[in-house]
Design an enzyme around this catalytic site. Structure first.
Site, PDB file in Angstrom:
ATOM      1  N   SER A 190       0.871   9.486  -1.097  1.00  0.00           N
ATOM      2  CA  SER A 190       0.368   8.183  -1.550  1.00  0.00           C
ATOM      3  C   SER A 190       1.339   7.554  -2.537  1.00  0.00           C
ATOM      4  CB  SER A 190      -0.997   8.370  -2.235  1.00  0.00           C
ATOM      5  OG  SER A 190      -1.372   7.228  -2.979  1.00  0.00           O
ATOM      6  N   TYR A 203      -6.624  12.867  -8.036  1.00  0.00           N
ATOM      7  CA  TYR A 203      -6.142  12.449  -6.717  1.00  0.00           C
ATOM      8  C   TYR A 203      -4.623  12.267  -6.726  1.00  0.00           C
ATOM      9  CZ  TYR A 203      -5.304   9.261  -2.755  1.00  0.00           C
ATOM     10  OH  TYR A 203      -4.821   8.660  -1.610  1.00  0.00           O
TER      11      TYR A 203
END
Length: 298
Positions: A190, A203
Site C-alpha cells: 500500500s 495496517y
C-alpha cells in the site's frame, strides 16, 4: 487510424466520468462489494493478448475489489484462477459468474488465511484441481482505523498482522514446493507503507512489512527463477473503504490525490498482469505504484 483515435477519446471521457463514492458504511470487514454504491469497476478495459495462457493463479481476497479485478484480468489473458475468500459468499459467487462469462475456469475456496492449515488447504485443493501453480497473489487484508496507538487492542493487532502479513508467509510457504522456474509471486502492499498513516498505524506497519518480505523473498528465490514483486495501490474503491470509514470520509475518499479521485480496481489490475507475465521477466523485488499521482519515492 481515425477509428482508433475515436476509441482513445472515448476512453479519456470514460475515465473523467468515473463516479465518486457516495457516503456509506458497512459494519463488517473486509466488506461486501454487492452493497457498494457505485459498484467498483472490475472488468478489464483493454483487449487481452494471451499473456497468461495456460497459467494457474491463486488470489487471496479474490472475491471482490482488487482481487476480483485481478482475477478477471488474468482470465482475460488466458489464466485459470483460484479465489480464496473468508465468508463473502455472495461476492465470491458473483466473481465466479463473471469469470465464467469471460470463458475462464475458477475454483472458489472459503478459507481463513490467518490459519496455517487453511493456507495449506488452499494449495492442496489447487494442486488437486489444476495440478500446478504458476502465479500466487497475496492480497487479503483488513484495516481498522484508530485515532491513537492506545486504542489499538491486542485483538485488533493480532488480527491485522495475521491477515495482512502472516498469511502471506503461510500461503507462500505452502505454495513454494509447487512453484517452478518462471513462476511469479505478487504481494499487495500500500501507499501507506511509504508515507505512513496516522489513523492506520497497525495496517501501515503490516504493509511496510510486506515491502520487506517482497524484497527479501525476491533475493532468496532469484536463483530458482521465481520472481517476487509487489503492487502498492493508493486510494482504490473497494469494500474495505465503506467497511472502514464514516459516511463523510467515504464521500471524500481519494479526492486528495493529484488526480482528484479514487481509483477503480480495474485500473490497478493491469499492474498485476504485467508482473505475472513474461513482460516483467527482468523484474524482481520491485513495487509498482498505481496511486493517483502521489509521489512517495519508494
Amino acid at each position: 487510424m481515425k477509428k482508433e483515435a475515436t476509441k482513445k477519446e472515448a476512453k479519456k471521457k470514460e475515465i473523467k466520468a468515473k463516479k465518486a463514492p457516495k457516503g456509506q458504511v458497512q459494519k463488517d470487514q473486509p466488506g461486501d462489494e454487492y452493497k457498494m454504491d457505485p459498484r467498483p469497476e472490475s472488468t478489464p478495459d483493454d483487449p487481452a493478448a494471451g499473456r497468461l495462457e495456460g497459467k494457474v493463479a491463486i488470489i487471496s481476497g479474490g472475491d471482490s475489489g482488487i482481487g476480483r479485478a485481478v482475477a478477471l484480468a488474468f482470465v482475460a489473458e488466458g489464466a485459470s484462477v483460484v479465489l480464496a475468500y473468508l465468508d463473502e459468499k455472495k461476492d465470491a459467487e458473483e466473481t465466479k459468474k463473471l469469470v465464467g462469462k469471460a470463458g475462464g475456469d475458477c475454483l472458489l475456496i472459503s478459507a481463513d488465511v490467518t490459519e496455517v492449515k487453511s493456507c495449506e488447504k488452499i494449495i492442496a485443493k489447487t494442486i488437486d484441481r489444476f495440478k500446478k501453480i504458476d502465479i500466487l497473489v497475496n492480497n487479503a487484508a483488513v484495516q481498522y482505523p484508530q485515532n491513537s496507538l492506545a486504542d489499538i487492542t491486542d485483538e485488533q493487532l493480532d488480527k491485522t498482522f495475521k491477515t495482512n502479513i502472516l498469511s502471506y508467509f503461510y500461503l507462500t510457504r505452502a505454495a513454494l514446493p509447487y512453484l517452478k522456474k518462471g513462476a511469479s509471486i505478487i504481494n499487495t502492499t500500500s501507499v501507506t507503507a511509504y508515507r505512513g498513516s496516522g489513523h492506520l498505524i497497525d495496517y501501515a506497519s503490516t504493509k511496510g512489512a510486506i515491502v520487506g518480505f517482497t524484497r527479501s523473498l525476491a533475493t532468496n528465490l532469484a536463483k530458482k527463477g521465481i520472481r517476487v514483486n509487489g503492487v502498492a495501490p493508493g486510494p482504490i474503491w473497494t469494500p474495505l473503504i465503506p467497511s472502514s470509514f464514516t459516511k463523510k470520509q467515504v464521500a471524500e475518499f481519494g479526492k486528495d490525490v493529484p488526480l482528484g479521485r479514487p481509483g477503480q480496481p480495474n485500473e490497478v489490475a493491469p499492474s498485476y498482469v504485467f508482473l505475472a507475465s513474461d513482460d516483467a521477466s527482468y523484474m524482481t523485488g520491485q513495487i509498482i505504484h498505481p496511486n493517483g499521482g502521489e509521489i512517495i519515492n519508494g
